[in-house]
Design an enzyme around this catalytic site. Structure first.
Site, PDB file in Angstrom:
ATOM      1  N   LYS A   1      -3.933   0.513  14.881  1.00  0.00           N
ATOM      2  CA  LYS A   1      -3.915   1.484  13.787  1.00  0.00           C
ATOM      3  C   LYS A   1      -4.655   2.760  14.174  1.00  0.00           C
ATOM      4  CE  LYS A   1      -7.820  -0.942  11.676  1.00  0.00           C
ATOM      5  NZ  LYS A   1      -8.241  -1.746  10.519  1.00  0.00           N
TER       6      LYS A   1
ATOM      7  N   CYS B   1     -13.422  -2.322   5.836  1.00  0.00           N
ATOM      8  CA  CYS B   1     -12.552  -1.491   5.005  1.00  0.00           C
ATOM      9  C   CYS B   1     -13.315  -0.625   4.007  1.00  0.00           C
ATOM     10  CB  CYS B   1     -11.545  -2.376   4.258  1.00  0.00           C
ATOM     11  SG  CYS B   1     -10.326  -3.156   5.343  1.00  0.00           S
TER      12      CYS B   1
ATOM     13  N   ARG C   1      -2.036   6.155   9.751  1.00  0.00           N
ATOM     14  CA  ARG C   1      -2.014   5.662   8.374  1.00  0.00           C
ATOM     15  C   ARG C   1      -2.303   6.793   7.387  1.00  0.00           C
ATOM     16  NH1 ARG C   1      -4.403  -0.512   8.482  1.00  0.00           N
ATOM     17  NH2 ARG C   1      -3.059  -1.304  10.154  1.00  0.00           N
TER      18      ARG C   1
ATOM     19  N   LYS D   1      -6.378   6.399  12.301  1.00  0.00           N
ATOM     20  CA  LYS D   1      -6.795   6.970  11.017  1.00  0.00           C
ATOM     21  C   LYS D   1      -7.275   8.408  11.194  1.00  0.00           C
ATOM     22  CE  LYS D   1      -8.088   2.453   9.150  1.00  0.00           C
ATOM     23  NZ  LYS D   1      -9.170   1.626   8.561  1.00  0.00           N
TER      24      LYS D   1
ATOM     25  N   CYS E   1     -15.460  -9.200   5.226  1.00  0.00           N
ATOM     26  CA  CYS E   1     -15.335  -9.515   6.649  1.00  0.00           C
ATOM     27  C   CYS E   1     -15.803  -8.312   7.449  1.00  0.00           C
ATOM     28  CB  CYS E   1     -13.890  -9.896   6.994  1.00  0.00           C
ATOM     29  SG  CYS E   1     -12.798  -8.490   7.314  1.00  0.00           S
TER      30      CYS E   1
ATOM     31  N   CYS F   1      -7.167 -11.590   0.344  1.00  0.00           N
ATOM     32  CA  CYS F   1      -7.193 -11.136   1.733  1.00  0.00           C
ATOM     33  C   CYS F   1      -7.378 -12.317   2.668  1.00  0.00           C
ATOM     34  CB  CYS F   1      -8.310 -10.117   1.949  1.00  0.00           C
ATOM     35  SG  CYS F   1      -8.403  -9.556   3.660  1.00  0.00           S
TER      36      CYS F   1
ATOM     37  N   ARG G   1       0.855  -1.189   0.000  1.00  0.00           N
ATOM     38  CA  ARG G   1       0.000   0.000   0.000  1.00  0.00           C
ATOM     39  C   ARG G   1       0.891   1.240   0.000  1.00  0.00           C
ATOM     40  NH1 ARG G   1      -3.672  -0.747   4.710  1.00  0.00           N
ATOM     41  NH2 ARG G   1      -4.664  -2.258   3.327  1.00  0.00           N
TER      42      ARG G   1
ATOM     43  N   CYS H   1     -14.457  -3.952  -0.640  1.00  0.00           N
ATOM     44  CA  CYS H   1     -13.065  -4.280  -0.342  1.00  0.00           C
ATOM     45  C   CYS H   1     -12.587  -5.350  -1.320  1.00  0.00           C
ATOM     46  CB  CYS H   1     -12.931  -4.764   1.097  1.00  0.00           C
ATOM     47  SG  CYS H   1     -13.745  -6.347   1.406  1.00  0.00           S
TER      48      CYS H   1
END
Length: 572
Positions: free
Chosen positions: A212, A482, A148, A214, A478, A439, A79, A433
């Protein structure tokens, strides 16, 4: 006398990995030289996330390879770090070439305004990263327990306020970067300087964040970045055409786990107003507070949203004010009305133009009769401006001069891309996603099945006379969210192969979460449930009422009874 409950909980395994990593180095460099496997060790898999990399495998061929006694078909996803989604034409051409030479030939636009490469073999990692570096791009902190990729509205040229906001987002991104030289040593062959000062991470410390983090910047009336889903959000306040400051939100996050009631999506709290010069100070204070108080014992409880829920927003706000030296003022008035990207041609305040191009699921590749990757490469070869990636997985060709407009129009028409924006509003708003086959977290299909799902819902909407209605539909493989499905008016969340948890009723502008109406259903069953609701919406909605608001008002009362298949009925 102490009890078992008084003893401190053990730290999550990732905390030990980070502690022992020597600022994210681990043994990555040594394992890259091992040609006996296409994989790396589990510990290094956690560390490479901080370098923007995930180890994956092609799940479509797992059984076949197992029978042949071969290891999994390992490859990596990388990414790119791309604050605000800004990419020059020269950089686009390099990424396009690297996708062909070092990855699987496609580029994937993410829901956080950046690129992903897929299918990178272990031996191709360093050549790809060096190729990016040559054009001043990197993947530092694109993943991992750090801040991120920072989101911001695309096309800063639209107004002075947009331009100022992009600068603030870019500055905060640079400010919050990890300072370790591990990335440069491992991937770019920089040498560790012997006898230098001990390495430090002034913002993150040696164990970085618990999870994470954001950040998103939004400028009303567009909530294209879904600012309430961000750990930290900045909502621009514009007066007399100038950006005067930001309303700040804290504690958003959408990830959850099926069957774990302690995990759930959460919208951020609106905390107050700050001036433009206070953006970095507040950002650093929020990150540092989460660094020190976030849960490092349970990664499912480690996001900022849970820290704020456990300690309270008033406590968290006071801690941020103390650390930053900033006192929040009362929030200023604002209103969000849309999430949709601007498509087609638009003239900007500086006299240039941009063209918004819809790209379903953000997948840029050539296929029979549809040469999107080739078309955009030809645009990049003549374009004198930039490309901007949007929060909805689309791209805008930005900074187009009046002279260059006709040439770009001709290329788009040559390959049929000029027709892509003539799709239904449902399709233009949809997101998914990647999910299967790469994934490792995916429980069900997403990107590969989205076109079929859209076509089937388009038929339902057309039958109900709603073809022109902008309804948001999002799908993930899932529950990590995302593609931000919990903020969709219709949300599909993968539960098992071919099965999804079904959600409806979010507010179209991203300010209210949806609610689950079926814990597990097929796409056929979802259509059976939603078709009568859509038909009722067409007949019973109030003037100007959006689909999510209708569902919240009529279909989702507190005493509703939901059926796994069939209509949704409110009990008396």
């Amino acid at each position: 006398m102490s009890t078992d409950t008084d003893a401190p909980k053990p730290l999550a395994a990732n905390e030990g990995i980070k502690t022992a990593s020597n600022f994210l180095r681990g043994t990555i460099a040594e394992e890259l030289k091992d040609t006996s496997t296409g994989a790396i060790s589990e510990d290094n898999q956690q560390l490479t996330k901080f370098h923007g990399l995930y180890l994956q495998d092609d799940r479509d061929v797992r059984i076949e390879r197992r029978r042949a006694k071969l290891e999994k078909a390992f490859s990596f996803m990388l990414r790119v770090r791309l604050p605000g989604g800004r990419c020059s034409a020269a950089q686009w051409l390099v990424l396009d070439k690297l996708a062909d030479e070092q990855a699987n030939g496609s580029l994937r636009l993410t829901t956080r305004q950046t690129f992903q490469f897929h299918g990178i073999l272990k031996g191709n990692l360093k050549p790809l990263i060096k190729g990016m570096h040559a054009t001043l791009l990197d993947s530092i902190a694109a993943c991992g327990d750090v801040n991120r990729n920072i989101m911001a509205p695309a096309n800063p040229e639209r107004s002075p306020a947009h331009a100022a906001m992009y600068d603030h987002a870019k500055n905060l991104s640079d400010y919050a970067l990890p300072k370790t030289r591990a990335y440069h040593e491992i991937w770019l062959d920089d040498e560790l300087v012997a006898g230098g000062e001990p390495e430090v991470e002034p913002l993150y410390g040696p164990t970085y964040l618990p999870r994470k983090f954001k950040v998103g910047f939004a400028i009303p009336p567009s909530n294209d970045v879904d600012v309430y889903s961000q750990d930290l959000g900045y909502i621009g306040i514009v007066e007399n055409g100038q950006l005067v400051g930001y309303n700040v939100t804290m504690g958003g996050g959408l990830g959850m786990s099926h069957g774990n009631e302690q995990t759930h999506p959460r919208l951020a709290d609106l905390v107050g107003f700050i001036t433009c010069d206070q953006v970095n100070a507040v950002g650093a204070a929020v990150i540092a507070t989460q660094r020190d108080y976030g849960d490092r014992t349970n990664r499912k409880h480690a996001r900022l949203k849970y820290t704020i829920e456990d300690r309270g927003i008033d406590w968290f706000k006071a801690e941020v004010e103390k650390r930053s030296g900033v006192t929040f003022g009362p929030a200023r008035e604002f209103a969000f009305t849309t999430i949709q990207d601007p498509h087609g041609w638009h003239e900007c305040a500086d006299g240039t133009w941009f063209y918004g191009l819809h790209i379903l699921s953000g997948r840029i590749k050539d296929r029979d009769g549809w040469l999107m990757k080739t078309a955009l490469r030809e645009v990049a070869e003549i374009h004198t401006g930039d490309f901007r990636l949007t929060p909805t997985q689309n791209v805008t060709i930005s900074g187009v001069t009046a002279e260059g407009k006709a040439a770009i129009e001709a290329i788009l028409a040559k390959y049929g891309l000029d027709k892509e924006n003539e799709r239904s509003p449902l399709r233009l708003n949809a997101m998914s996603c990647v999910a299967l086959p790469t994934c490792g977290l995916a429980l069900a299909e997403s990107e590969r099945v989205l076109p079929e799902v859209i076509e089937r819902f388009e038929a339902v909407l057309e039958s109900a006379g709603l073809s022109d209605d902008a309804i948001s539909l999002r799908m993930t493989g899932c529950p990590n969210g995302c593609a931000r499905p919990y903020l969709a008016e219709i949300g599909f969340v993968g539960k098992a192969p071919g099965k999804y948890a079904l959600y409806i009723g979010a507010k179209y502008n991203g300010s209210r979460l949806n609610r689950m109406i079926s814990p597990k259903c097929t796409i056929d069953e979802a259509l059976e449930m939603l078709t009568p609701i859509i038909n009722r919406y067409a007949k019973e909605r109030s003037e100007g009422e959006e689909f999510g608001d209708f569902c919240e008002r009529v279909i989702l009362p507190a005493d509703a009874t939901f059926h796994s298949v069939g209509t949704v009925e409110a009990t008396a």
